[in-house]
Write a protein that holds these residues in place. Sequence first.
Motif, PDB file in Angstrom:
ATOM      1  N   VAL A 172       0.851  -1.191   0.000  1.00 47.16           N
ATOM      2  CA  VAL A 172       0.000   0.000   0.000  1.00 47.16           C
ATOM      3  C   VAL A 172       0.891   1.248   0.000  1.00 47.16           C
ATOM      4  N   GLN A 173       0.701   2.084  -1.016  1.00 49.18           N
ATOM      5  CA  GLN A 173       1.567   3.259  -1.162  1.00 49.18           C
ATOM      6  C   GLN A 173       1.418   4.219   0.011  1.00 49.18           C
ATOM      7  N   SER A 174       0.191   4.422   0.481  1.00 48.64           N
ATOM      8  CA  SER A 174      -0.008   5.361   1.591  1.00 48.64           C
ATOM      9  C   SER A 174       0.673   4.871   2.859  1.00 48.64           C
ATOM     10  N   ALA A 175       0.727   3.529   3.052  1.00 45.72           N
ATOM     11  CA  ALA A 175       1.409   2.977   4.230  1.00 45.72           C
ATOM     12  C   ALA A 175       2.908   3.223   4.142  1.00 45.72           C
ATOM     13  N   LYS A 176       3.474   3.044   2.958  1.00 44.38           N
ATOM     14  CA  LYS A 176       4.905   3.321   2.782  1.00 44.38           C
ATOM     15  C   LYS A 176       5.211   4.800   3.070  1.00 44.38           C
ATOM     16  N   LEU A 177       4.402   5.671   2.502  1.00 40.82           N
ATOM     17  CA  LEU A 177       4.639   7.104   2.679  1.00 40.82           C
ATOM     18  C   LEU A 177       4.527   7.496   4.147  1.00 40.82           C
ATOM     19  N   ASP A 178       3.496   7.015   4.813  1.00 35.97           N
ATOM     20  CA  ASP A 178       3.306   7.326   6.232  1.00 35.97           C
ATOM     21  C   ASP A 178       4.468   6.792   7.065  1.00 35.97           C
ATOM     22  N   SER A 179       4.940   5.604   6.749  1.00 34.66           N
ATOM     23  CA  SER A 179       6.049   5.003   7.502  1.00 34.66           C
ATOM     24  C   SER A 179       7.331   5.821   7.345  1.00 34.66           C
ATOM     25  N   LEU A 180       7.618   6.245   6.131  1.00 31.91           N
ATOM     26  CA  LEU A 180       8.838   7.027   5.901  1.00 31.91           C
ATOM     27  C   LEU A 180       8.757   8.391   6.580  1.00 31.91           C
ATOM     28  N   GLN A 181       7.606   9.017   6.517  1.00 35.53           N
ATOM     29  CA  GLN A 181       7.463  10.318   7.178  1.00 35.53           C
ATOM     30  C   GLN A 181       7.534  10.179   8.689  1.00 35.53           C
ATOM     31  N   THR A 182       6.982   9.094   9.217  1.00 39.79           N
ATOM     32  CA  THR A 182       7.076   8.852  10.658  1.00 39.79           C
ATOM     33  C   THR A 182       8.513   8.554  11.071  1.00 39.79           C
ATOM     34  N   LEU A 183       9.236   7.823  10.236  1.00 37.86           N
ATOM     35  CA  LEU A 183      10.644   7.551  10.524  1.00 37.86           C
ATOM     36  C   LEU A 183      11.444   8.849  10.592  1.00 37.86           C
ATOM     37  N   SER A 200      10.812  11.074  -2.316  1.00 41.26           N
ATOM     38  CA  SER A 200      11.182  12.253  -1.536  1.00 41.26           C
ATOM     39  C   SER A 200      11.124  11.956  -0.042  1.00 41.26           C
ATOM     40  N   ALA A 201      10.091  11.220   0.373  1.00 44.09           N
ATOM     41  CA  ALA A 201       9.981  10.863   1.791  1.00 44.09           C
ATOM     42  C   ALA A 201      11.128   9.949   2.218  1.00 44.09           C
ATOM     43  N   GLY A 202      11.520   9.007   1.346  1.00 49.07           N
ATOM     44  CA  GLY A 202      12.648   8.137   1.671  1.00 49.07           C
ATOM     45  C   GLY A 202      13.943   8.906   1.814  1.00 49.07           C
ATOM     46  N   LEU A 203      14.189   9.855   0.926  1.00 49.50           N
ATOM     47  CA  LEU A 203      15.415  10.661   1.017  1.00 49.50           C
ATOM     48  C   LEU A 203      15.401  11.529   2.268  1.00 49.50           C
ATOM     49  N   ALA A 204      14.234  12.096   2.601  1.00 46.39           N
ATOM     50  CA  ALA A 204      14.137  12.913   3.814  1.00 46.39           C
ATOM     51  C   ALA A 204      14.377  12.059   5.060  1.00 46.39           C
ATOM     52  N   ALA A 205      13.848  10.832   5.055  1.00 47.61           N
ATOM     53  CA  ALA A 205      14.078   9.936   6.191  1.00 47.61           C
ATOM     54  C   ALA A 205      15.556   9.581   6.319  1.00 47.61           C
ATOM     55  N   LEU A 206      16.221   9.352   5.202  1.00 45.06           N
ATOM     56  CA  LEU A 206      17.650   9.037   5.235  1.00 45.06           C
ATOM     57  C   LEU A 206      18.455  10.218   5.770  1.00 45.06           C
ATOM     58  N   THR A 207      18.104  11.427   5.358  1.00 52.08           N
ATOM     59  CA  THR A 207      18.792  12.617   5.876  1.00 52.08           C
ATOM     60  C   THR A 207      18.598  12.736   7.387  1.00 52.08           C
ATOM     61  N   ALA A 208      17.355  12.531   7.849  1.00 49.56           N
ATOM     62  CA  ALA A 208      17.083  12.633   9.287  1.00 49.56           C
ATOM     63  C   ALA A 208      17.816  11.556  10.074  1.00 49.56           C
ATOM     64  N   ALA A 261      23.174  15.823   5.532  1.00 47.79           N
ATOM     65  CA  ALA A 261      22.687  15.712   6.906  1.00 47.79           C
ATOM     66  C   ALA A 261      23.590  16.429   7.901  1.00 47.79           C
ATOM     67  N   SER A 262      24.875  16.399   7.687  1.00 52.20           N
ATOM     68  CA  SER A 262      25.808  16.994   8.664  1.00 52.20           C
ATOM     69  C   SER A 262      27.167  17.200   8.014  1.00 52.20           C
ATOM     70  N   THR A 263      27.984  17.993   8.680  1.00 54.02           N
ATOM     71  CA  THR A 263      29.332  18.240   8.172  1.00 54.02           C
ATOM     72  C   THR A 263      30.167  16.965   8.197  1.00 54.02           C
ATOM     73  N   ARG A 264      30.016  16.164   9.266  1.00 55.38           N
ATOM     74  CA  ARG A 264      30.763  14.910   9.349  1.00 55.38           C
ATOM     75  C   ARG A 264      30.404  13.987   8.196  1.00 55.38           C
ATOM     76  N   ALA A 265      29.112  13.856   7.948  1.00 59.59           N
ATOM     77  CA  ALA A 265      28.667  12.975   6.862  1.00 59.59           C
ATOM     78  C   ALA A 265      29.145  13.484   5.506  1.00 59.59           C
ATOM     79  N   SER A 266      29.122  14.788   5.309  1.00 62.76           N
ATOM     80  CA  SER A 266      29.569  15.335   4.019  1.00 62.76           C
ATOM     81  C   SER A 266      31.058  15.098   3.813  1.00 62.76           C
ATOM     82  N   HIS A 267      31.852  15.181   4.862  1.00 61.06           N
ATOM     83  CA  HIS A 267      33.296  14.886   4.744  1.00 61.06           C
ATOM     84  C   HIS A 267      33.513  13.447   4.317  1.00 61.06           C
TER      85      HIS A 267
END
Length: 1088
Positions: free
Chosen positions: A321-332, A369-377, A431-437
């Motif tokens: 279910v696409q809405s379940a995936k989206l909700d899960s990523l945003q909650t993460l 987009s939600a997956g990338l935002a979750a990975l950044t967080a 996500a951070s200076t450490r990660a970018s290095h």
Amino acid sequence: MAAESTLALSLVEEFVSGLQDSKAKDAAKGVKDGKFTVLQLVEALGSSLTSSQPHTRARGVHLLSEVLQECYGDLTEREGTPFSFHILCWHCTASCKVTNQKCFQITAFLYPYMSSDDAYSCQGAISTQHFFLFFSTVEVLIAFYENRLKDHYVVTPPVLKGLKALTKCTNLPPGSAVSMLRSVFQDIHVQSLMLSERACVYSMLINIMETREAELKGLGADFVFGFVQSMDGERDPRNLLLAFQIAKNLIHGGYDLGKFTEELFEVTSCYFPIDFSPPPNDPHGITREELVQALRAVLTGTPKFAEFLLPLLIEKLDSDVQSAKLDSLQTLAACVSQYEHKHVAEFLQGLWTSVRREVFQTSSEKIESAGLAALTALTSCLSRSVLSSDSEDSLSTFLDFILKDCKHHLCEPDLKLVWPSAKLLQAACSASTRASHIITVAVMPSLLEQYNNRTQCSHRRTLLEVVQRFIHSVKNCQSSDNDESVLLAFREALCSIVFSALSESNSSLQITATSVLTSLAQQAGLLVESDIELALDHLTRLLLTEEDDRVSLAVVECAGALAQLHPALVITKLIPKLKKEMFTEPMNQDQEEVSELHSHHAVRQRCLSALAAVSIQPSVVQESTPVLLEVLRSAHTGSVNFSVDEVVLTCRSLQRIAERVQDSEEAGRCFHDVFIPHLLSLALQAALQGEGSSGTRSPLVEEVVLSAMVPVISTSCSRLQPTLAGQTASRAVSLFLDGDVSFLPDNSFPSHMQLLKKQEGDSWSLSRLVCLLMGSVCSLPRSVEVPQIDKLLSALEEMSCACSHPLSYTSAAKCFAGLVNKKPQGDSLDSLIQRMMKRVCSELDSPSSSVRTQAFTLMIWVAKALLLRYHPLFTTLTDKLFSLLDDADLGPMAADGFSLLMSDSTDVLNRACHADVRIMYRQRFFSENSAKLVQGFNAAPQEKKPNYLKALSNIVNKLPKQVQVTELPALLSLLLEALSCPDQDIHLSTLSCLEPVLVNPPQVLIQQLEALINRLLALISSPAMSVRIASLSCISTLSHFPVHEVLPFRARVLRALAKPLDDKKRLVRREAVQARGEWFLLGSPGGR
């Protein structure tokens, strides 16, 4: 007192026995008005509350609860008020000295809940062996209601309502809140109650948590357990919103969850992900998004849920279910912002696998987009960890997962996984200076090497775009612009590939290179001065040689970005080369072919665009504007051959500079001392030359050039500081009224020029310059006082009514209207308008007058000026305008005048020019005049009716869409009549009005369906392509009407739509195919 008791008894009898629920409000009003007290009401309820019939007891409690809901605010006082119970022992029949009342049997239902500790000796009793008992109203009522929870189940609902009302009291006795909750949790199974009773329980909890937080926290985890039991099994979305609010308060309020942490998570997480679709016409308005946000606030509110929530999210990400995936990523993404690295460490592998799969395989941009935002967080959460000598670096471990799965895909720019891999790496990098290095050091050398080894332009462009995204990611993670960039180690290699790409012949690669160059320039330290100089050389070369419009646009944007950051280098390196190229004329013009001339014109056009783009900093403006003004001067003198189109482009570049330059005193001085005087001087020179010479005609005398100069002056004046604005107004007025040319450069003008008056031989050759006066004085702030305003208005009125040149009298009318709009309210303004109207009406009422058009133009512009500011004399002008609809000569012009009234003006009477524009003036005009228009239409002769229809169409077409949908049904008969007129403009305007109404048709429109279809089918053969397209679009929309209404017309419409399928215009054929397809499916199996 007897009358008061009688009134209370009467209301009780009618409510309990007569089942008249409205009497509850009367009882509450009686208490509020002081007609009787709560004590007297309770006395009156005595027999009902002690009845052996449960339904009677329920009605009694119901009445008391209803009164408490209205009067809970008055239950906070203790002694000396009519709301205090002064009660004797139920055996006592003596009178109380305080109340002077006998208690009778009132304590029959209260005494069992009273404590003798609250009693003291009754001084008013006949015998001292009895007690006089005193209790506060709230204490007695709480004790009573708590006991009634053990009563018959039919009594429970009103008891809960009463308890809810008591929880709203701001001064509950200590311990009473806990007592009420214990009683509810022990005596009531909440989920067995009806919806409204469950809502009462949740509302009680919310009220008590707001007012008695400390007492509730004293309960410890017992309160959490009680709430979990109450909520378990709740299904109604209204109650769920309340329950989620309570759970959120528990988490964020610092309540002790104790051993019930997992139970609280389980009782709320069972609703995740939310699967709710509100029913049609839901009166409660609860949306899925509200429930999602409320539940998310609970699940992500505390790190104590991490060990339960993260496995749940991993599980739900496996859903189809696409809405379940989206909700899960945003909650993460939301939860990890509250967590520390220790909370997520054991779930990193599973989380990364799930996120990677969604980005690699999804077909939804939202989920990606939600997956990338979750990975950044998640990466940001791990970056907050503090390392010690014996701890594991969770961030490095996690980034190793990412690099292992994504890095190798970057070496395959021709495969589809390069972009998902790049996006994942860039999301982690930002996500951070450490990660970018870590990521930059691991990835950037490989990308640079790949670019140098690849030879195909498409591969190079892909790699360059990936590099650009990494540059953006690094910039986003920097805490400030002064931080040293992690890309500094790769500066030379990055500059090398960018300059290499700019030297390529592939346009896509060049465009990408300009974007990368802009990104590099926006990070401090990545480009040194020599790099900027080389970049400007490349950009100049592309401007002068590259004919691809997309490349030119990209180069101009890049040059503008560099000018903001490095203005000095742009001044010395770019502007001189652009100037040289613009003033270089083609060689051997006699033999030059048309294509080469066109190419040279295109180069000049690109140079003009570039000059405007780089002129943002005031220092650059001071160098670029003289170049543009020199173009105008050379075009006027003929020293360099510039076409009229190039002169117009120059004016537009000056206008763009005036719009974009940074606000400063330096910029204001440039406008005041350079822009405006030079433009006025050149225009005046051209006008004088055109008047006295029969030689080569200056392009500056062309109306299109003068019209292009107006917004330059207008924009410049609108941005002047108050002092400079006043000086500009004085200069412009003295020039046009008195011929004062002292402030103009190249001052070689004749003395005593009369720019607003006829010249010798009735010539108005200089009159066209009044448009520049309009730009100068009508765009100034309203606080600036225009000198000689009365004399100026008189001269403008004379020119408007006497001049025969269209541009001149129209500009004079606009200028007059612009000044009237800003003139202060008062007798002076009223007399000015009345004098003007007298003259205008005398001309309009004379059919033989030669200046009727001029007079009408002045009237309509003044009418607009007054409409915008809601001046009361506006109605005088509109009445005259309505009367002109019947005029044989001016009728069509008057109908078009309504469009001018309702439209936005670009050069005067708009907010950018500081005009007095009131909100919703269009709606006001429509509401005040639509009835007049309908009456005029009904009374007009047949040959004049099209004027009224056109006026109505012009008015309605300019209204906001929401107003159109509301007002059009009342005017539908006139609009249908308008579709039968021969005027194609009326057709197009009316169709554009009808389109939004057809989406949600009112009943009156459905009743007129046959007439509407007849007219629309007739218009699909209109000579005007736009009318054919609009009518076909309306016909297509009609297919969405109720099927039983439109189905009888199906065969007829399909036959009529066969003809436009062969229309000579492709856009008409496309619309016909769409419409015919919609009607063909109507009533068919599988169709609508």
